[in-house]
Design an enzyme around this catalytic site. Structure first.
Site, PDB file in Angstrom:
ATOM      1  N   GLU A  57      -8.920  -9.898   4.181  1.00 47.70           N
ATOM      2  CA  GLU A  57      -9.287  -8.518   3.848  1.00 47.70           C
ATOM      3  C   GLU A  57     -10.679  -8.449   3.233  1.00 47.70           C
ATOM      4  O   GLU A  57     -10.993  -9.151   2.270  1.00 47.70           O
ATOM      5  CB  GLU A  57      -8.246  -7.919   2.873  1.00 47.70           C
ATOM      6  CG  GLU A  57      -8.575  -6.477   2.503  1.00 47.70           C
ATOM      7  CD  GLU A  57      -7.424  -5.727   1.849  1.00 47.70           C
ATOM      8  OE1 GLU A  57      -6.302  -6.256   1.739  1.00 47.70           O
ATOM      9  OE2 GLU A  57      -7.672  -4.558   1.441  1.00 47.70           O
ATOM     10  N   SER A  71       0.841  -1.206   0.000  1.00 46.87           N
ATOM     11  CA  SER A  71       0.000   0.000   0.000  1.00 46.87           C
ATOM     12  C   SER A  71       0.871   1.249   0.000  1.00 46.87           C
ATOM     13  O   SER A  71       0.372   2.359  -0.226  1.00 46.87           O
ATOM     14  CB  SER A  71      -0.950   0.001   1.209  1.00 46.87           C
ATOM     15  OG  SER A  71      -0.237  -0.259   2.403  1.00 46.87           O
TER      16      SER A  71
HETATM   17  O1  KIV Z   1      -0.412  -3.393   1.777  1.00 47.20           O
HETATM   18  C1  KIV Z   1      -1.144  -3.329   2.789  1.00 47.20           C
HETATM   19  O2  KIV Z   1      -1.238  -2.299   3.464  1.00 47.20           O
HETATM   20  C2  KIV Z   1      -1.914  -4.512   3.150  1.00 47.20           C
HETATM   21  C3  KIV Z   1      -2.925  -4.383   4.254  1.00 47.20           C
HETATM   22  C4  KIV Z   1      -4.111  -3.647   3.783  1.00 47.20           C
HETATM   23  C5  KIV Z   1      -3.276  -5.680   4.858  1.00 47.20           C
HETATM   24  O3  KIV Z   1      -1.738  -5.547   2.576  1.00 47.20           O
END
Ligand code: KIV
Length: 271
Positions: free
Chosen positions: A189, A52
């Site tokens: 998720e 992310s």
């Molecule tokens: O990349 C991320 O932040 C994630 C979380 C949302 C679990 O995979």
């Protein structure tokens, strides 16, 4: 004393002991040294260097563009800040889907070059050969099922997953397969709370939920979202614990005003 407090350094074994003792596991993202230091000092169990970062740090629309080199840069910055939390690093899109040899070499690069403690991978049966190969090299793997953002163009939307029986059954099978193969935990998720509760009860290893209700063994959020730094992302599952965007805006506006009016720096703030 709680398992978390007892542990000097959180390991995958600590998380298992927490599940066994019925203690909830806390996890947040961090992508840089300064934020990771605050998150670690606040008593979190697990820090996720999530892909992310592609959205939050680089402003991309999806997680797909972030590279293995960029993930290693973020993870090594986090590693330098953290004393207690377990550090999980996402294998980015394109670094493991090709074949298990490629997956292992990407995981080894993360472990060697960043100093992270474990990797996380999105998917179930379709990636199981790669999961096995990485585990056999002694690298712990966290699974990730449900909404898997690296496959966004396959699904088309970020809506709740596994609402229909067929997809829910496949998710349960994938979770059991990941556990059998040796994963130490699984992120669930954006799936219905009842399904997440069922998976969590069926598995011996911990589940960590995001948008998956409160019957999972732990919770994870993107730290910029829960602190109210990001403004444009407000899904139903998110609780904003602060309005840091407002605090930063006010502080920066005040600085701009003070410089423009020659109020800053004053006599005490100069040499
Ligand atoms: O990349 C991320 O932040 C994630 C979380 C949302 C679990 O995979």
């Amino acid at each position: 004393m709680s398992v978390h407090k007892e542990a000097k350094r959180i390991t995958t074994k600590t998380l298992q002991r927490m599940k066994n003792a019925g203690e909830k596991i806390t996890m947040l993202t961090a992508y840089d040294y300064s934020m990771a230091k605050i998150v670690d000092q606040s008593g979190i169990d697990v820090i996720l260097v999530g892909d992310s970062a592609s959205n939050v740090m680089a402003g991309h629309e999806t997680t797909l563009p972030i590279t293995l080199d960029q993930m290693i840069y973020h993870a090594s910055s986090v590693v330098r800040a953290v004393n207690k939390a377990l550090i999980v690093v996402d294998l980015p899109f394109g670094s493991y889907q090709g074949n298990s040899k490629m997956a292992l070499s990407s995981a080894i690069r993360i472990m060697k070059e960043s100093g992270g403690h474990t990797v996380k991978m999105e998917g179930g049966s379709e990636i199981i050969e790669s999961v096995e190969r990485i585990l056999s090299a002694g690298i712990p793997v966290m699974g990730h099922l449900g909404l898997t953002p690296q496959s966004i163009y396959k699904f088309g939307t970020y809506t709740v997953r596994a609402k229909k029986e067929e997809e829910a059954n496949r998710l349960i099978e994938d979770a059991l397969l990941l556990e059998k193969t040796g994963c130490y935990a699984i992120v669930l998720e954006k799936i219905p709370a009842d399904l997440a509760a069922e998976v969590s009860a069926k598995l011996k290893i911990p589940t960590i939920g995001i948008g998956a209700g409160n019957k999972t063994d732990g919770q994870v959020l993107v730290v910029h979202d829960m602190l109210g730094i990001t403004q444009e992302f407000k899904p139903r599952f998110l609780r904003a614990y602060a309005d840091i965007n407002k605090i930063m805006n006010e502080a920066i506006s005040q600085y701009v005003q003070d410089v423009r009016s020659s109020d800053f720096p004053n006599e005490k703030e100069q040499y």
